[in-house]
Design an enzyme around this catalytic site. Structure first.
Site, PDB file in Angstrom:
ATOM      1  N   LYS A 107      43.622  39.738  46.712  1.00 15.54           N
ATOM      2  CA  LYS A 107      43.778  39.250  45.527  1.00 15.54           C
ATOM      3  C   LYS A 107      42.813  39.933  44.778  1.00 15.54           C
ATOM      4  CE  LYS A 107      43.612  34.938  43.306  1.00 15.54           C
ATOM      5  NZ  LYS A 107      43.276  35.249  41.927  1.00 15.54           N
ATOM      6  N   ARG A 128      49.105  38.523  30.502  1.00 14.89           N
ATOM      7  CA  ARG A 128      49.396  37.433  30.858  1.00 14.89           C
ATOM      8  C   ARG A 128      49.530  36.333  29.701  1.00 14.89           C
ATOM      9  NH1 ARG A 128      47.242  32.859  33.765  1.00 14.89           N
ATOM     10  NH2 ARG A 128      48.889  31.862  34.890  1.00 14.89           N
ATOM     11  N   CYS A 400      -3.710  38.168  38.977  1.00 14.19           N
ATOM     12  CA  CYS A 400      -2.704  37.881  40.073  1.00 14.19           C
ATOM     13  C   CYS A 400      -2.742  36.396  40.329  1.00 14.19           C
ATOM     14  CB  CYS A 400      -3.300  38.739  41.261  1.00 14.19           C
ATOM     15  SG  CYS A 400      -2.436  38.132  42.813  1.00 14.19           S
TER      16      CYS A 400
HETATM   17  S1  IVH Z   1      51.070  37.093  42.971  1.00  6.01           S
HETATM   18  C1  IVH Z   1      53.980  34.111  41.124  1.00  6.01           C
HETATM   19  N1  IVH Z   1      49.617  38.768  44.006  1.00  6.01           N
HETATM   20  O1  IVH Z   1      45.961  36.122  40.641  1.00  6.01           O
HETATM   21  C2  IVH Z   1      52.754  34.648  41.682  1.00  6.01           C
HETATM   22  N2  IVH Z   1      48.792  37.785  42.150  1.00  6.01           N
HETATM   23  O2  IVH Z   1      46.308  33.172  40.326  1.00  6.01           O
HETATM   24  C3  IVH Z   1      52.253  36.009  40.765  1.00  6.01           C
HETATM   25  N3  IVH Z   1      46.376  38.375  41.611  1.00  6.01           N
HETATM   26  O3  IVH Z   1      47.310  35.850  37.619  1.00  6.01           O
HETATM   27  C4  IVH Z   1      50.954  36.379  41.244  1.00  6.01           C
HETATM   28  N4  IVH Z   1      46.101  39.704  42.965  1.00  6.01           N
HETATM   29  O4  IVH Z   1      46.363  38.156  37.988  1.00  6.01           O
HETATM   30  C5  IVH Z   1      49.518  38.163  42.783  1.00  6.01           C
HETATM   31  N5  IVH Z   1      48.287  40.459  45.056  1.00  6.01           N
HETATM   32  C6  IVH Z   1      48.118  39.620  44.185  1.00  6.01           C
HETATM   33  C7  IVH Z   1      47.309  39.218  43.259  1.00  6.01           C
HETATM   34  C8  IVH Z   1      47.506  38.340  42.429  1.00  6.01           C
HETATM   35  C9  IVH Z   1      45.492  39.311  41.798  1.00  6.01           C
HETATM   36  C10 IVH Z   1      46.008  37.525  40.210  1.00  6.01           C
HETATM   37  C11 IVH Z   1      47.067  37.430  39.180  1.00  6.01           C
HETATM   38  C12 IVH Z   1      47.522  36.081  38.772  1.00  6.01           C
HETATM   39  C13 IVH Z   1      46.489  35.492  39.612  1.00  6.01           C
HETATM   40  C14 IVH Z   1      47.083  34.271  40.265  1.00  6.01           C
END
Ligand code: IVH
Length: 674
Positions: A107, A128, A400
């Site tokens: 993530k 987004r 000190c």
């Molecule tokens: S999938 C429908 N994969 O996390 C699912 N999101 O809370 C779409 N993010 O706004 C997201 N790494 O910016 C996905 N490997 C990953 C991700 C990821 C970071 C962020 C993304 C999104 C947020 C979701």
């Protein structure tokens, strides 16, 4: 122009996506400039995916709104193993399946972006926003070198929307903040803020200078191509189209597989070049994803499993100073307790006075506190909107807080120090003792910080040497010290007497002498007397011969060991401790030490480099020009003005034979030490 553009795009891909540069930077720059010139002369022929568009364009007045054809959703979060198990249960129930495989990935801690490719050409990028509409950041995204302006391969879809994360690598973040600091501009609190701030620039030339990166993690709209069967295959396909996809991913089975992945990424997290705030699990089969569908704004088929947050907001209730074992005065923020990085934090270091001023942290501020991994908590920045009117500035005390001695700050040092020294300042005394008994120093097991505090406060011990005079009687007089514990302490002290010279040197707590320097000193000098002798001789100049020891470290060692009170302590301790002493094999300080040579003309057998090397090995110096300070001029055939000058100044002139004789004498020079 088409050829140059394609070539440059190929090199950009190799450099920024594959990490495998194909041509030298200078060649790249030359081709780039040539294309720029051609484009200026033939604007009608500029291609849509020209690499010259990556340098940014003139500022725009505002970002246009973009409506996402497929909404950009968010993910539900899991914070515990139970949450993950429940997610797996719900997925299996929804599919009526025994076991489900999950594509597991990182993530990324950046910001979500959607990239639109039409017939393989990059046409639009949008943030987004609220998930339904975002901002058009196309010109800015063009400057991200790892994002292709044209997809690779022949079978490109008619329409492809790639979803992924824009982020800034930790190293680029550090460099950016250093530049901001030098320019007197505001620093960014973390790489995510820096990435967001860099992308949302109306002047895309600023974005171009920020080195943003991108990782793909999914697809929005798609026309003119079939989706593969699985999420893992989808990411492979995006990779094949030339889009950056992280290698840190795996397909795992069930809840146990997901938890295993979480644990393994957790271990590697600190070593990753970019920040992540968790991992993401997605049911791997896309057919399963379709069956599971969505609930409100998040997919049922995916879950984010978050790591404990490394940053939290809290209030600065006060700023005190702490006195370290070398007297260093460190401002410490006293915080309203806050849970961050998996523990409750109440104090955070502010490092030094300069740091407090630079970050402009005041008492009463709401601040971002960061605790990453096992790193000590620190205050990142204050939140301007939440600064109360009565926020107070920190005032560095002049005395000190522990011993009352004046606090001094040397001109070239960032750190202010208590001038009391360990004999006078109990904070330094305690710190020094805690360091002395610590595991990597003398290693006295079970002698904790609290016990040392108590013993110093009660006047039971003053120095490390006093530790070895402790007996059952003295120890029993302390609070919470049962007879058995006292015996254990005495046994541990006894055991600690067998040590090494390196540990002993380290345990002394000499400023700037860490473990590796202590080891180098022990190895070089072999025995304590040789070290003491070197430290007392000409301001410790001989210490400079030890690898890693520079003038500042040499000064610290010499100052420490020649201080009478330290010298007495060292003498007492060496009588109590035991370590193996080795012989100190001195390098001969050659008889040519202090002599300066000038070489001129061609010598019969020795090259100029060889002659110089021999002179230097014997301690002499070789200079390029003759002056009154020159000791000898070594002259060969065709010697010119240097020889004339030497004759004028009356400097001794040697031929090669005379030089060799001098060197032979030097080789037998007596060492300055046994
Ligand atoms: S999938 C429908 N994969 O996390 C699912 N999101 O809370 C779409 N993010 O706004 C997201 N790494 O910016 C996905 N490997 C990953 C991700 C990821 C970071 C962020 C993304 C999104 C947020 C979701």
């Amino acid at each position: 122009m088409a050829w140059l553009g394609a070539e440059l795009n190929r090199h950009i891909y190799a450099y920024h996506v594959l990490d495998a540069p194909t041509i030298p930077d200078a060649d790249y720059d030359r081709m780039f400039r040539e294309l720029q010139q051609l484009e200026a002369a033939h604007p009608e022929a500029v291609s849509q995916d020209t690499p010259t568009s990556r340098v940014g364009a003139a500022p725009i007045p505002e970002f246009k709104q973009v409506t996402h054809t497929v909404p950009m959703l968010s993910l539900n979060n899991a914070f515990s193993p139970e949450d993950v198990e429940n997610f797996d249960k719900a997925v299996r129930k929804g599919l009526a399946a025994e076991q489900v495989d999950y594509a597991s990935e990182l993530k990324f801690d950046g910001l979500a972006i959607s990239l639109r490719y039409e017939d393989g050409v990059f046409v639009q990028a949008a943030t987004r926003g609220d998930g339904a509409t975002g901002e058009d950041v196309t010109v800015n995204i063009r400057t991200v070198r790892s994002i292709p302006l044209r997809l690779r391969g022949d079978a490109v879809p008619r329409l492809l929307e790639v979803r992924g994360e824009v982020l800034m690598f930790k190293a680029d973040f550090a460099k950016l903040n250093a530049r901001q600091r030098d320019a007197g501009q505001k620093e960014f609190a973390n790489p995510r803020n820096a990435a967001a701030g860099s992308l949302r620039q109306l002047d895309s030339r600023i974005t171009a200078a920020r080195n943003l990166r991108f990782f793909s993690y999914g697809v929005g709209a798609l026309e003119g191509a079939d989706l593969p069967e699985s999420h893992a295959a989808l990411l492979d396909w995006l990779g094949a189209l030339g889009l950056p996809v992280s290698n840190e991913r795996a397909v795992v089975a069930g809840a146990a597989g997901m938890l295993g992945y979480y644990a393994s990424v957790g271990k590697r997290r600190a070593g990753l070049p970019y920040e992540i705030d968790g991992v993401v699990y997605k049911a791997n089969r896309l057919e399963y994803q379709r069956q599971l569908g969505f609930v409100s704004r998040a997919p049922r088929f995916a879950m984010a499993h978050k790591f404990p947050a490394e940053e939290a907001l809290t209030e600065v209730q006060g700023i005190d100073v702490q006195v370290g074992r070398t007297g260093a005065i460190t401002p410490v923020a006293r915080l309203a307790p806050v849970f961050v990085g998996g523990v409750t934090v109440e104090n955070a270091t502010l490092h030094n006075e300069g740091e407090v001023r630079r970050k402009d942290i005041r008492i009463g501020d709401t601040v971002i506190v960061r605790r990453a991994g096992d790193v000590i908590p620190e205050v990142v920045s204050f939140v301007p909107e939440r600064r109360p009117a009565n926020a107070r500035e920190f005032v560095m005390p002049t005395a000190c807080p522990v011993c009352g001695s004046p606090i001094v700050r040397l001109e070239d040092e960032a750190i202010a120090r208590c001038s009391g020294g360990w004999t006078h300042c109990s904070a330094q005394k305690k710190g020094g003792l805690m360091h002395f008994v610590s595991r990597r120093a003398i290693d006295v097991e079970g002698l904790g910080d609290q016990l040392i505090e108590q013993m110093v406060d009660k006047g039971v011990i003053h120095t490390a040497a006093d530790l070895y005079a402790l007996d059952q009687d003295k120890l029993s007089s302390l609070d919470r010290m049962a007879a058995k514990s006292a015996q254990n302490v005495i046994a541990a002290l006894e055991k600690s007497k067998d040590t090494t010279l390196a540990r002993f040197i380290y345990a002394l707590g000499i400023r700037n002498v860490g473990e590796s320097t202590a080891k180098a000193l022990a190895q070089y000098f072999g025995n304590l007397d040789a070290l003491l002798h070197a430290a007392s001789w000409e301001g410790g100049i001989q210490l400079l011969e030890v690898a890693d020891v520079g003038p500042i470290v040499a000064r610290s060692i010499a100052d420490f060991l020649t201080d009478p009170q330290n010298a007495e302590l060292v003498a007492q301790l060496r009588a109590q401790l035991r370590w193996k002493e080795g012989a100190h094999v001195m390098k001969a300080v050659g008889a040519l030490a202090g002599k300066t040579f000038v070489l001129t003309g061609t010598l019969p057998t020795l090259s100029r480099d060889a002659a110089a090397a021999l002179i230097e090995a014997a301690g002499g110096k070789v200079s390029g020009s003759v002056s009154k300070k020159t000791s000898y001029v070594v002259a060969g055939e065709d010697a010119g003005s240097k020889l004339t000058k030497a004759q004028e100044l009356g400097i001794a002139i040697l031929d090669e034979t005379a030089l060799q004789e001098l060197l032979a004498g030097a080789g037998a020079a007596s060492p300055t030490e046994e």
